[in-house]
Design a protein around this motif. Structure first.
Motif: not given
Length: 538
Positions: A368-378
């Motif tokens: 979930l942390l990895l997914l959140k990081t990708i979304l924040v990057g977007a």
């Protein structure tokens, strides 16, 4: 924000992340782990114990937990209520009556300081000789008593509602702090609804926390005894304070005008700090290592994300019917410093909880942390595009980009609410036991670990030749190591309880792929090595 300053900001963020990746892995964090117990796991006692005593590696809450004892027929034995030691908050005990000779299983449940339930089990025996049936009884009891509450998903929804209310409130007042739009009817509606979000979330979580940690369901929602127990915990106290903050936010919303007083501003600042503190002071960081450092860091992270994404959502909402050219420029300045602040503090906290980047895919929290990081990057990329367009075409040119940003922000909040419900070191449970068969020089070794979860586990090594008999082996040694965390080998003291049946106890501090090595000496000057990988779950 010029292109040069943006590159500097991005470079500072990247440098901070690199430093975090290099140094944070040495200070890993986890939920409460059982350090020791009395009786100890698989201990053979000459007489009945007076109490069950559990000692954990961090403070735990006993008000919502319990200790249960089951006999060899899987019947629960009536014991006293579980209490926490007044001198050591990491120890819980429960007095037991006089027990007859036989095999017993202790099943325990406590609550970590951050509100997450932690459970485990271990067997012990009373008598003069071990029966060798403790592992089988342990698995039967665990399979028969493992329960889960139906409140997990509703609580995740309430957490999302609480996070949304928090960032909207702080984002609104920070964006419109000196703006005449603060008294706008649409803005006041945002403040009122967000206050209701905080109130519903805090009160709902307060009612659900007790039944959830006890493995109960909706029927126990209004149990006054359980609610009283919740209020005695750190999380319960934080939720109570948060509900009081929701009332204060309601007053702030009702008294907001285009020209607010100094008293209103002071009250808003105090309420903001208190509300953020209730989130940070009851979350994962409060129960991890170095809380004096990481709880304030979490508060900074929440403040930054509120002034960034919260202000973004508010801007998108009020721009439909208002001229927000000045507010858009203010938001651009706010995002310039809050964006890298959120990214850096978020990465540092994530690595601290995970114990390093190498374990990020080994738990639901890490994924979930990895997914959140990708979304924040977007969101960061869209924000950079919007700020570039704002300088040339004004607010109308970025309205569509802001709507896309707002959509991604809601997804980020949803992922965040799911992360709160996860243990940083937990993995999805597929089985509570592990077993493997290995063969060396005609000797078959049955290797088993029960339960294969973080905490106390029983290790069995049973030796036999294919289709024949085997003379008693001279010695058996077992060790475990976790390569992904560079943990040195953990030795296991093995005891022979039957013909070529050896048993020992191990404490797993973390989940992951552990390597089990069993060295067997079937004869003098002869040693066989049996190796297997054991998946230890959180």
């Amino acid at each position: 924000m010029t292109r040069r300053s943006f590159r500097r900001t991005l470079g500072a963020a990247a440098a901070s992340i690199a430093i975090a990746v290099a140094f944070i892995p040495g200070i890993a964090s986890a939920h409460a782990v059982l350090d020791s117990s009395s009786p100890s796991a698989s201990e053979l006692l000459a007489s009945s114990p007076k109490e069950i005593r559990l000692d954990f590696d961090e403070q735990v809450e006993a008000t919502l937990g319990d200790i249960r004892v089951y006999d060899s027929e899987q019947h629960e034995v009536s014991i006293e209520k579980t209490v926490r030691s007044s001198s050591d908050l990491s120890i819980v005990t429960a007095a037991v009556p006089k027990l007859d000779n036989g095999v017993y299983v202790v099943v325990w449940r406590v609550v970590s300081a951050d509100g997450h339930p932690v459970s485990g089990a271990f067997p012990f025996e009373i008598g003069t000789q071990s029966t060798g049936t403790s592992a089988a009884l342990l698995e039967k009891v665990l399979n028969g008593t493992e329960t889960s509450s139906t409140l997990r998903n509703p609580m995740s929804t309430l957490r999302l509602l609480g996070f949304l209310g928090l960032i909207l409130l702080i984002g609104c007042v920070s964006l419109l702090w000196c703006s005449p739009l603060l008294g706008n009817s649409r803005v006041r509606k945002v403040l009122r609804y967000s206050s209701v979000f905080i109130a519903v979330s805090s009160l709902g979580l307060l009612l659900m926390q007790g039944p959830y940690t006890a493995g109960k369901s909706w029927g126990a929602l209004f149990d006054s005894a359980i609610i009283g127990d919740v209020l005695q915990t750190r999380l319960g106290f934080a939720l109570f304070i948060r509900s009081m903050c929701a009332v204060a936010w309601g007053i702030i919303a009702l008294t907001a005008t285009s020209s607010v007083s100094r008293r209103w501003r002071i009250g808003t600042v105090i309420t903001t700090v208190l509300t953020i503190a209730t989130f940070a002071g009851s979350g994962h960081q409060s129960a991890g290592t170095l809380p004096a450092l990481f709880v304030p860091l979490d508060m900074i992270h929440l403040a930054g994300i509120s002034t960034w994404v919260g202000a973004l959502l508010v801007l998108a909402f009020i721009s439909r019917v208002n001229d927000v050219e000045n507010e858009a420029k203010r938001f651009s300045r706010m995002a310039t410093w809050s964006m890298p602040l959120v990214v850096v503090t978020g990465v540092v906290q994530g690595l601290h909880l995970m114990g390093g980047i190498s374990t990020i895919t080994q738990s639901n929290f890490g994924k979930l942390l990895l997914l959140k990081t990708i979304l924040v990057g977007a969101v960061v990329l869209l924000g950079a595009k919007a700020r570039a367009q704002l300088r040339t075409g004004g607010f109308p040119s970025i309205a569509k980009v802001i709507r896309w940003e707002s959509t991604l922000v809601v997804l980020v909040l949803a992922v965040t609410s799911l992360m709160v419900a996860q243990s940083p070191n937990s993995t999805a449970r597929a089985s509570i036991s592990f077993s493997a068969t290995k063969v060396q020089n005609g000797i078959v070794a049955e290797l088993s670990v029960v339960p294969a979860v973080v905490g106390t586990a029983e290790v069995h090594v049973i030796l036999s030749p294919p289709g024949g008999s085997l003379s008693p082996v001279k010695d058996v040694t077992v060790q475990f190591d976790l390569p992904s965390r560079n943990i040195p080998p953990i030795p296991v003291n093995m005891t022979e309880i039957g013909p070529n049946h050896w048993v020992g106890i191990v404490q797993f501090p973390y989940s992951g792929e552990w390597t089990m090595k069993a060295r067997v000496s079937p004869a003098p000057n002869q040693t066989l090595l049996f190796t297997t990988d054991v998946t230890v779950q959180g």
